[in-house]
Design an enzyme around this catalytic site. Structure first.
Site, PDB file in Angstrom:
ATOM      1  N   ARG A   7      14.126  44.703  24.739  1.00 56.02           N
ATOM      2  CA  ARG A   7      12.900  44.039  25.186  1.00 56.02           C
ATOM      3  C   ARG A   7      12.881  43.938  26.696  1.00 56.02           C
ATOM      4  O   ARG A   7      13.875  43.584  27.321  1.00 56.02           O
ATOM      5  CB  ARG A   7      12.787  42.619  24.602  1.00 56.02           C
ATOM      6  CG  ARG A   7      11.461  41.936  24.942  1.00 56.02           C
ATOM      7  CD  ARG A   7      11.460  40.476  24.522  1.00 56.02           C
ATOM      8  NE  ARG A   7      12.412  39.682  25.274  1.00 56.02           N
ATOM      9  CZ  ARG A   7      12.229  39.244  26.524  1.00 56.02           C
ATOM     10  NH1 ARG A   7      11.106  39.530  27.161  1.00 56.02           N
ATOM     11  NH2 ARG A   7      13.149  38.534  27.123  1.00 56.02           N
ATOM     12  N   VAL A   8      11.734  44.312  27.289  1.00 55.49           N
ATOM     13  CA  VAL A   8      11.482  44.035  28.705  1.00 55.49           C
ATOM     14  C   VAL A   8      10.210  43.206  28.762  1.00 55.49           C
ATOM     15  O   VAL A   8       9.359  43.288  27.878  1.00 55.49           O
ATOM     16  CB  VAL A   8      11.362  45.328  29.549  1.00 55.49           C
ATOM     17  CG1 VAL A   8      12.705  46.013  29.679  1.00 55.49           C
ATOM     18  CG2 VAL A   8      10.334  46.282  28.974  1.00 55.49           C
ATOM     19  N   SER A   9      10.083  42.390  29.807  1.00 55.79           N
ATOM     20  CA  SER A   9       8.976  41.426  29.855  1.00 55.79           C
ATOM     21  C   SER A   9       7.638  42.036  30.217  1.00 55.79           C
ATOM     22  O   SER A   9       6.597  41.546  29.808  1.00 55.79           O
ATOM     23  CB  SER A   9       9.292  40.314  30.857  1.00 55.79           C
ATOM     24  OG  SER A   9      10.446  39.631  30.438  1.00 55.79           O
ATOM     25  N   THR A  10       7.645  43.109  31.005  1.00 53.04           N
ATOM     26  CA  THR A  10       6.377  43.700  31.442  1.00 53.04           C
ATOM     27  C   THR A  10       6.405  45.211  31.266  1.00 53.04           C
ATOM     28  O   THR A  10       7.473  45.822  31.140  1.00 53.04           O
ATOM     29  CB  THR A  10       6.098  43.387  32.930  1.00 53.04           C
ATOM     30  OG1 THR A  10       7.172  43.937  33.718  1.00 53.04           O
ATOM     31  CG2 THR A  10       6.000  41.894  33.181  1.00 53.04           C
ATOM     32  N   GLN A  13       8.592  47.168  33.801  1.00 54.23           N
ATOM     33  CA  GLN A  13      10.044  46.983  33.861  1.00 54.23           C
ATOM     34  C   GLN A  13      10.737  48.139  33.153  1.00 54.23           C
ATOM     35  O   GLN A  13      10.210  48.704  32.201  1.00 54.23           O
ATOM     36  CB  GLN A  13      10.446  45.660  33.214  1.00 54.23           C
ATOM     37  CG  GLN A  13      10.283  44.475  34.138  1.00 54.23           C
ATOM     38  CD  GLN A  13      10.844  43.209  33.523  1.00 54.23           C
ATOM     39  OE1 GLN A  13      10.978  43.097  32.314  1.00 54.23           O
ATOM     40  NE2 GLN A  13      11.147  42.238  34.361  1.00 54.23           N
TER      41      GLN A  13
END
Length: 199
Positions: A7-10, A13
């Site tokens: 998982r990356v936040s944006t 990223q």
């Protein structure tokens, strides 16, 4: 079966570090599940697909606990869903104590639960600190006169002449808007603003 959750936040990223960590453990790309969104909750499409694929005895790798999520209660709940309801093992690569394959006895479970509580609290705390720092940064920038949002649109060169014709009732609102290349509502709003500025 072994899976990796990333998982990356944006959207901008980069997830390469997490992908490499999964590949180092022999996880093929088709068994890596990637979400590009906030860790505040678990309403994530790839995570939902991973949950549907899991069978008892499977293993899920995540690089660090904050990649799983940043909400203290939600991380605790999902950990229970994975380990109890789905009966799968979890390995947090950056934290060897959070590997449910190790220490299946009561003491091992107690230590893993304790570490999980501490780390998920830290992850949520960091998320709240990030939000606070962002708010403080925005407030400081506004105090310096930094403008946020879209810059105001520049009026077309013919706006003043067209506006005068419209005010003098020589052309209709529709004709004025067309002459300036904008919707009627936009022309009207710009005209009102312009007139207020003249007062």
């Amino acid at each position: 079966m072994e899976y990796g959750y990333i998982r990356v936040s944006t959207l901008d990223q980069n997830e390469d570090r997490q992908r490499r960590a999964m590949a180092d453990r022999g996880i093929p790309r088709e068994r890596m599940f990637l979400d590009k969104q906030s860790g505040k909750d678990f309403h994530r499409p790839a995570y939902a697909r991973l949950l549907r694929r899991l069978r008892p005895g499977d293993l899920v790798y995540v690089l660090s606990i904050d990649r799983l999520g940043r909400n203290y209660e939600e991380v605790q709940n999902q950990w229970r869903v994975l380990t109890k309801e789905k009966a799968v093992d979890i390995c947090v690569i950056d934290m060897p104590l959070l590997d449910t394959r190790q220490g299946k006895d009561l003491m091992g479970t107690f230590i893993a639960d304790l570490v999980l509580q501490i780390l998920s609290f830290v992850a949520q705390n960091e998320r709240e600190n990030i939000k606070k720092r962002q708010a403080e940064g925005i407030a400081a920038a506004k105090a310096r006169g930094v403008k946020f949002g879209r810059p105001p649109a520049v009026l077309p060169e013919n706006f003043h002449a067209v506006h005068k014709k419209w005010r003098d009732k020589k052309i209709t609102l529709r004709q004025a808007a067309e002459a300036c290349g904008m919707p009627e509502g936009t022309f009207y709003a710009k005209a009102r603003k312009f007139e207020e500025g003249e007062k």
